[in-house]
Structure formats: C-alpha cells, structure tokens
Write a protein that holds these residues in place. Structure first.
Motif, PDB file in Angstrom:
ATOM      1  N   ARG A  23     -22.044   0.810  37.014  1.00  0.00           N
ATOM      2  CA  ARG A  23     -22.713  -0.436  37.418  1.00  0.00           C
ATOM      3  C   ARG A  23     -24.037  -0.135  38.123  1.00  0.00           C
ATOM      4  NH1 ARG A  23     -18.130  -3.463  40.608  1.00  0.00           N
ATOM      5  NH2 ARG A  23     -16.916  -1.579  40.250  1.00  0.00           N
ATOM      6  N   ALA A  24     -24.042   0.899  38.963  1.00  0.00           N
ATOM      7  CA  ALA A  24     -25.285   1.264  39.648  1.00  0.00           C
ATOM      8  C   ALA A  24     -26.336   1.752  38.654  1.00  0.00           C
ATOM      9  CB  ALA A  24     -25.003   2.340  40.692  1.00  0.00           C
ATOM     10  N   ALA A  25     -25.910   2.502  37.643  1.00  0.00           N
ATOM     11  CA  ALA A  25     -26.841   2.997  36.633  1.00  0.00           C
ATOM     12  C   ALA A  25     -27.431   1.845  35.815  1.00  0.00           C
ATOM     13  CB  ALA A  25     -26.134   3.988  35.714  1.00  0.00           C
ATOM     14  N   LEU A  26     -26.616   0.834  35.519  1.00  0.00           N
ATOM     15  CA  LEU A  26     -27.120  -0.312  34.773  1.00  0.00           C
ATOM     16  C   LEU A  26     -28.148  -1.101  35.573  1.00  0.00           C
ATOM     17  CD1 LEU A  26     -23.872  -1.744  33.113  1.00  0.00           C
ATOM     18  CD2 LEU A  26     -25.797  -0.644  31.966  1.00  0.00           C
ATOM     19  N   LEU A  27     -28.031  -1.072  36.881  1.00  0.00           N
ATOM     20  CA  LEU A  27     -28.930  -1.851  37.729  1.00  0.00           C
ATOM     21  C   LEU A  27     -30.266  -1.153  37.988  1.00  0.00           C
ATOM     22  CD1 LEU A  27     -28.728  -4.611  39.123  1.00  0.00           C
ATOM     23  CD2 LEU A  27     -28.007  -3.427  41.203  1.00  0.00           C
ATOM     24  N   LEU A  28     -30.338   0.148  37.749  1.00  0.00           N
ATOM     25  CA  LEU A  28     -31.553   0.900  38.079  1.00  0.00           C
ATOM     26  C   LEU A  28     -32.815   0.375  37.386  1.00  0.00           C
ATOM     27  CD1 LEU A  28     -30.359   4.627  38.280  1.00  0.00           C
ATOM     28  CD2 LEU A  28     -31.252   3.195  40.123  1.00  0.00           C
ATOM     29  N   PRO A  29     -32.819   0.095  36.070  1.00  0.00           N
ATOM     30  CA  PRO A  29     -34.059  -0.412  35.447  1.00  0.00           C
ATOM     31  C   PRO A  29     -34.538  -1.718  36.058  1.00  0.00           C
ATOM     32  CG  PRO A  29     -32.508   0.319  33.765  1.00  0.00           C
ATOM     33  CD  PRO A  29     -31.765   0.319  35.059  1.00  0.00           C
ATOM     34  N   TRP A  30     -33.608  -2.567  36.500  1.00  0.00           N
ATOM     35  CA  TRP A  30     -33.998  -3.846  37.098  1.00  0.00           C
ATOM     36  C   TRP A  30     -34.680  -3.640  38.450  1.00  0.00           C
ATOM     37  CZ3 TRP A  30     -31.845  -6.447  41.483  1.00  0.00           C
ATOM     38  CH2 TRP A  30     -32.281  -7.761  41.633  1.00  0.00           C
ATOM     39  N   LEU A  31     -34.357  -2.549  39.130  1.00  0.00           N
ATOM     40  CA  LEU A  31     -34.941  -2.279  40.446  1.00  0.00           C
ATOM     41  C   LEU A  31     -36.365  -1.748  40.359  1.00  0.00           C
ATOM     42  CD1 LEU A  31     -31.847  -0.626  42.177  1.00  0.00           C
ATOM     43  CD2 LEU A  31     -32.689  -2.959  42.473  1.00  0.00           C
ATOM     44  N   VAL A  32     -36.768  -1.276  39.186  1.00  0.00           N
ATOM     45  CA  VAL A  32     -38.123  -0.739  39.018  1.00  0.00           C
ATOM     46  C   VAL A  32     -39.105  -1.905  38.876  1.00  0.00           C
ATOM     47  CG1 VAL A  32     -39.608   0.730  37.595  1.00  0.00           C
ATOM     48  CG2 VAL A  32     -37.180   1.296  37.885  1.00  0.00           C
ATOM     49  N   PRO A  33     -40.240  -1.908  39.596  1.00  0.00           N
ATOM     50  CA  PRO A  33     -41.216  -3.001  39.465  1.00  0.00           C
ATOM     51  C   PRO A  33     -41.702  -3.160  38.028  1.00  0.00           C
ATOM     52  CG  PRO A  33     -41.731  -1.628  41.364  1.00  0.00           C
ATOM     53  CD  PRO A  33     -40.633  -0.925  40.614  1.00  0.00           C
TER      54      PRO A  33
END
Length: 315
Positions: free
Chosen positions: A126-136
């Motif tokens: 779940r954390a890995a899936l969220l990483l691209p969304w955290l990038v500006p």
C-alpha cells in the motif's frame, strides 16, 4: 401510692416522598463548540474560495486586462466564447483527456484494489502504491519528459533494444494527449486504488464466504457483490477524478505547453494563456465560470446516475 405509667404510642411512619417523574434528559448542545472549531475552516474557505469566485464572476462581465480599470461589458465575454473555435477545441481536447484518464485509471485501480482485498493486505504494498501520488506533479511531468524523449529517453532506448522504432510520444499530435493521460494514470492510480480498497474493507466478509460455498468464482463475486456494494465509494472516486481531470494543467505546462499544434491545449491551459499570456483577464474569467458550470452539471448528473447517496449495505 400508686404510680401510673403511660406508654407512649409509636409515631406513625412518614409517607414515602414521591420522586419527581423522570423526564427526558436534556441533551448537551455542542453546536456552539462545533461552530468554534469550524470557524477557521469557514474563514479559509471564504478567503481562498468564496471571495475569488465572486471576484472572478465580476471580472467575467468586465474588460479587465490586468493593465486597466475593469469596465462593465455585460455578456460580451460569454458571447465571444460562444464563437471562439479555440475555446471549443480546448473543451474537446479536455473531454478526450478525461475519457482516457478516468477510463484507464479507474479500471487499473479497481483491479489493484480487488487483488489487495482478496489476496494480500500488505502495508508495504500500500505504501509503494501511494509513492507516485506523493511526488509533485511538476516533478512527475519532468521525469516523464526525460523518460519519453525521442533521442535520449529510456523508453525509446528500450524500444530500440527490442527492435522497434523510436516514438515521439510527446511530439506527435495523435500520441501526445494519450501519453499525458498515461503519465497521470501512473501518478494517481495507486491513490485511487487505496480509496477503493478502503471501500471494499467495509463489505461484510460473510457475503464472500456464503458465495464461495455456493460455488461462485472470484470474477462472479466481484460483479455480484463487490461492485454493487462499492457504489457509493466508486461514485465519490469518479466525481473526484472527473473534477481533477478537468483541472489538468501542470503536466501539460511542463511537458508540451499545449503543443503540438494545440493537440494538448486543455481548457485550464487555455484559460491560463488568455489571462497571463494575452492579459485578457475578463475573458479568461468568463471561460472559468463556464467551466465551473460544466463541472457542476456533470457532477450532479454523475451523482444521480450512480445513486451515490444510497448504499446496498443499508437496511
């Protein structure tokens, strides 16, 4: 001498004191405290959303150009929009992008959410899936601008190694917009999948167990159980994705700047050009008001069609 003893009669028992009838307890009124907590949010909403909206509505009926005092012109800006082919073309480009982005993003997110729900519930995943969304978004745009470069990009090097020809992903009039849609699909699919996954966790597990005992497979359970019961969450995700897709700007500005030949000039970029390139602030405000109206109508229609306020879990 005779002494007479008089025995005192015992005092009668006191009647029981009648207790007052128990009435309904007065509920504590927390509305005043609630309003106190809401005040900072309401102040921020009024300052950063309501006031700019009212000011934009006023500018939309003026000839404001950032360089002059606004003068009232009535509905002239709206009349010019109705006959502006570039405005209508930007709406068509945006609609095409919305279909590509929401279609690919929703399908992939549904698949990922279903796999996590039925197979694994790993926190690391779940954390890995969220990483691209955290990038500006600007960083995402620059990253994929380099990756998709026709000469130096890694994607084209990979295609060449496989014996395929180089592709001008962001330089092609037909491929630029789908490429931007795929870039944003990569960035937002993980976040959308987690929203859908959270909705799937609310579905009672015994429904799946009963269906499995009846011999239903995973695909049938997904169609008959997961999708119907996920409708309120899915409606929310689709509405948020629709509004976000119409507001696409930064990825376009970083990668193509509306080119080639206007193939990626979405409505937000068109409004930006009118306001800050040509200084037609009043005209840009009118286009923004039209966009607000379009989004309001589309959101209302979407919520009604998906029956977002009703859940099959109720009752």
């Amino acid at each position: 001498m005779t002494t007479s003893h008089s025995l005192a009669a015992p005092a009668p028992p006191l009647p029981p004191v009648a207790e007052p009838p128990a009435g309904p307890r007065r509920r504590r009124d927390d509305r005043r405290v609630a309003w106190l907590f809401l005040l900072p949010v309401l102040a921020g909403f009024a300052l950063f959303y309501l006031y700019p909206t009212i000011r934009g509505a006023w500018y939309s009926v003026t000839d404001y150009s950032l360089l002059n005092t606004p003068k009232f012109v009535g509905a002239d800006n709206y009349a010019d929009l109705a006959t502006d082919p570039k405005f209508w073309d930007s709406l068509k480009v945006t609609a095409y992008y919305v279909v590509l982005n929401i279609g690919s993003q929703t399908l992939l997110a549904l698949g990922l959410a279903a796999l996590m729900h039925r197979l694994t519930r790993s926190v690391v995943l779940r954390a890995a899936l969220l990483l691209p969304w955290l990038v500006p978004n600007v960083t995402v745009g620059l990253l994929w601008l380099w990756l998709l470069d026709a000469n130096l990009g890694f994607v084209n090097h990979l295609l060449t190694a496989l014996g395929l020809s180089n592709q001008g992903f962001l330089a092609s009039p037909t491929g630029a917009l789908p490429s931007i849609a795929l870039i944003n699909t990569w960035a937002y699919t993980g976040y959308t999948a987690l929203l859908l996954y959270a909705g799937m966790l609310q579905i009672p597990q015994h429904l799946y167990e009963s269906a499995a005992l009846d011999g239903a497979g995973e695909l049938r359970m997904f169609r008959k159980i997961t999708l119907p019961l996920l409708r309120p969450v899915l409606a929310l995700v689709l509405v948020v994705s629709l509004i976000g897709s119409f507001q696409i700007f930064d990825t376009v500005a970083v990668t193509t700047a509306g080119d080639p030949a206007g193939a990626t000039r979405v409505i937000y970029f068109y409004i930006y050009q009118q306001a800050f390139t040509y200084f037609h602030m009043g005209y840009a405000s009118a286009a923004a008001m039209v966009l607000v109206l379009i989004l309001g109508v589309l959101t209302l229609v979407q919520m009604r069609l998906l029956r977002a306020s009703r859940s099959d879990l109720a009752g």
